[in-house]
Design a protein around this motif. Structure first.
Motif, mmCIF file in Angstrom:
data_model
loop_
_atom_site.group_PDB
_atom_site.id
_atom_site.type_symbol
_atom_site.label_atom_id
_atom_site.label_comp_id
_atom_site.label_asym_id
_atom_site.label_seq_id
_atom_site.Cartn_x
_atom_site.Cartn_y
_atom_site.Cartn_z
ATOM 1 N N ASP A 12 0.831 -1.207 0.000
ATOM 2 C CA ASP A 12 0.000 0.000 0.000
ATOM 3 C C ASP A 12 0.866 1.256 0.000
ATOM 4 N N LEU A 13 2.001 1.175 0.687
ATOM 5 C CA LEU A 13 2.933 2.317 0.691
ATOM 6 C C LEU A 13 3.535 2.522 -0.703
ATOM 7 N N TYR A 14 3.909 1.405 -1.336
ATOM 8 C CA TYR A 14 4.486 1.509 -2.691
ATOM 9 C C TYR A 14 3.457 2.115 -3.649
ATOM 10 N N SER A 15 2.197 1.716 -3.486
ATOM 11 C CA SER A 15 1.143 2.254 -4.358
ATOM 12 C C SER A 15 1.062 3.770 -4.211
ATOM 13 N N THR A 16 1.167 4.231 -2.984
ATOM 14 C CA THR A 16 1.072 5.674 -2.738
ATOM 15 C C THR A 16 2.256 6.402 -3.364
ATOM 16 N N VAL A 17 3.407 5.771 -3.345
ATOM 17 C CA VAL A 17 4.569 6.384 -4.010
ATOM 18 C C VAL A 17 4.317 6.517 -5.511
ATOM 19 N N CYS A 18 3.628 5.528 -6.091
ATOM 20 C CA CYS A 18 3.280 5.637 -7.521
ATOM 21 C C CYS A 18 2.423 6.886 -7.765
ATOM 22 N N ALA A 19 1.511 7.170 -6.854
ATOM 23 C CA ALA A 19 0.664 8.366 -6.999
ATOM 24 C C ALA A 19 1.516 9.629 -6.932
ATOM 25 N N VAL A 20 2.488 9.622 -6.045
ATOM 26 C CA VAL A 20 3.386 10.784 -5.939
ATOM 27 C C VAL A 20 4.126 10.998 -7.256
ATOM 28 N N GLN A 21 4.623 9.920 -7.824
ATOM 29 C CA GLN A 21 5.391 10.067 -9.070
ATOM 30 C C GLN A 21 4.498 10.558 -10.216
ATOM 31 N N ASN A 22 3.265 10.056 -10.278
ATOM 32 C CA ASN A 22 2.334 10.575 -11.295
ATOM 33 C C ASN A 22 2.155 12.080 -11.145
ATOM 34 N N PHE A 23 1.952 12.504 -9.910
ATOM 35 C CA PHE A 23 1.762 13.932 -9.620
ATOM 36 C C PHE A 23 2.991 14.717 -10.087
ATOM 37 N N TRP A 24 4.152 14.208 -9.782
ATOM 38 C CA TRP A 24 5.429 14.883 -10.053
ATOM 39 C C TRP A 24 5.642 15.045 -11.563
ATOM 40 N N LEU A 25 5.343 13.985 -12.306
ATOM 41 C CA LEU A 25 5.542 14.036 -13.766
ATOM 42 C C LEU A 25 4.501 14.942 -14.431
ATOM 43 N N ALA A 26 3.255 14.834 -14.005
ATOM 44 C CA ALA A 26 2.221 15.713 -14.573
ATOM 45 C C ALA A 26 2.555 17.175 -14.271
ATOM 46 N N ALA A 27 3.054 17.418 -13.066
ATOM 47 C CA ALA A 27 3.433 18.786 -12.697
ATOM 48 C C ALA A 27 4.533 19.301 -13.618
ATOM 49 N N ARG A 28 5.504 18.460 -13.901
ATOM 50 C CA ARG A 28 6.588 18.906 -14.799
ATOM 51 C C ARG A 28 6.038 19.289 -16.168
ATOM 52 N N ALA A 29 5.114 18.477 -16.670
ATOM 53 C CA ALA A 29 4.530 18.781 -17.985
ATOM 54 C C ALA A 29 3.766 20.099 -17.954
ATOM 55 N N GLU A 30 3.211 20.460 -16.792
ATOM 56 C CA GLU A 30 2.439 21.703 -16.639
ATOM 57 C C GLU A 30 3.327 22.889 -16.258
ATOM 58 N N GLY A 31 4.644 22.649 -16.111
ATOM 59 C CA GLY A 31 5.547 23.726 -15.721
ATOM 60 C C GLY A 31 5.505 24.043 -14.242
ATOM 61 N N VAL A 32 5.050 23.091 -13.453
ATOM 62 C CA VAL A 32 4.952 23.275 -12.004
ATOM 63 C C VAL A 32 6.052 22.447 -11.323
ATOM 64 N N GLY A 33 6.749 23.065 -10.388
ATOM 65 C CA GLY A 33 7.813 22.369 -9.687
ATOM 66 C C GLY A 33 7.307 21.666 -8.443
ATOM 67 N N VAL A 34 7.987 20.566 -8.104
ATOM 68 C CA VAL A 34 7.656 19.786 -6.912
ATOM 69 C C VAL A 34 8.962 19.458 -6.190
ATOM 70 N N GLY A 35 8.958 19.624 -4.883
ATOM 71 C CA GLY A 35 10.105 19.219 -4.079
ATOM 72 C C GLY A 35 9.640 18.349 -2.932
#
Ligand SMILES: Cc1cc2nc3c(=O)[nH]c(=O)nc-3n(C[C@H](O)[C@H](O)[C@H](O)COP(=O)(O)O)c2cc1C
Length: 238
Positions: A138-161
């Protein structure tokens, strides 16, 4: 196979494929480059929808997304970061102390908003499909959600740290997170003045990107057979 001779079935077209790889290779962990400009809610909604389309074990979707905008609350989180960094510093090798202490490791207050991504460890508890032998899935699944967010943000020009230098128990008290819910990621999110061409930690000499050919093995751990594959990887270098 000549890729031009046989059109790849179900593949995106060339420009779309390029865009996916571009988002992946130009995504950065952002600390110092936040402008403070707001991120509008329609855009934030798209990023959260991308996160929510992540894979999850047993389709349990264990995540919640806690949006934190309040300046005073963020100051309190930053205080937690500062004391956690003091503790962590004691465990860093002596010759790296100075670099560690001067390295920027968060943008909690400068970003437009913070996002705490949590994993509800009790969700779907009565039917642990895929989690009976490996309850950490379940923790690994949540990390997948974080990575999706991070990549979509990059495509939108939004930074994530991502800020991991936080005492989880103290953060949970501050944010009112229940006992059975784990903090997976604390993210700083916002418009940026730049996406650095390479990781900050690489630019500062902390570590370099490892050679992918040294990390790929064959058949058994340590197995070093795949010469053709390694040759192809070598051609991608750069
Ligand atoms: C699980 C995780 C925790 C991280 N924690 C921190 C952190 O506390 N502070 C920080 O500045 N960066 C943190 N990072 C970002 C990494 O330092 C960064 O991903 C790495 O240096 C590579 O840089 P890049 O993301 O720009 O490619 C974290 C990344 C991950 C995946």
């Amino acid at each position: 196979m000549n890729e031009h001779a046989v059109p790849p079935v179900h593949a995106f077209d060339a420009a779309e494929r390029e865009a996916v790889y571009r988002a992946i290779s130009t995504r950065r962990d952002v600390r110092a480059h936040f402008t403070g400009q707001p991120v509008d809610d329609a855009l934030l909604a798209r990023l959260l929808a991308a996160a929510h389309h992540a894979p999850s074990v047993g389709y349990m979707q264990p995540w919640n997304f806690l949006v934190i905008r309040d300046a005073a609350r963020r100051e309190q989180v930053r205080e937690l970061f500062l004391s956690a960094r003091q503790e962590e510093a004691r465990h860093i090798a002596g010759d790296r102390q100075a670099l560690y202490r001067t390295t920027r490791l968060e943008g909690i207050c400068e970003s437009a908003l913070n996002l705490c991504v949590t994993c509800d460890r009790g969700r779907a508890a009565s039917s642990p499909l895929g989690r009976w032998h490996n309850p950490q899935m379940d923790l690994y699944s949540t990390v997948c959600a974080v990575q999706n967010f991070w990549l979509a943000a990059r495509a939108e020009g939004v930074g994530v740290g991502w800020v991991s230098i936080l005492d989880e128990a103290a953060l949970k008290v501050l944010l009112g997170i229940p006992e059975h819910v784990a903090v997976v990621a604390y993210l700083c999110v916002g418009r940026v003045s730049a996406f650095a061409p390479r990781p900050d930690l690489e630019a500062q000499g902390w570590r370099r990107r490892l050679a992918l050919t040294d990390l790929v093995m064959s058949e058994r751990f340590g197995g070093d057979g795949e010469a053709v594959l390694k040759h192809e990887i070598g051609k991608l270098a750069g």
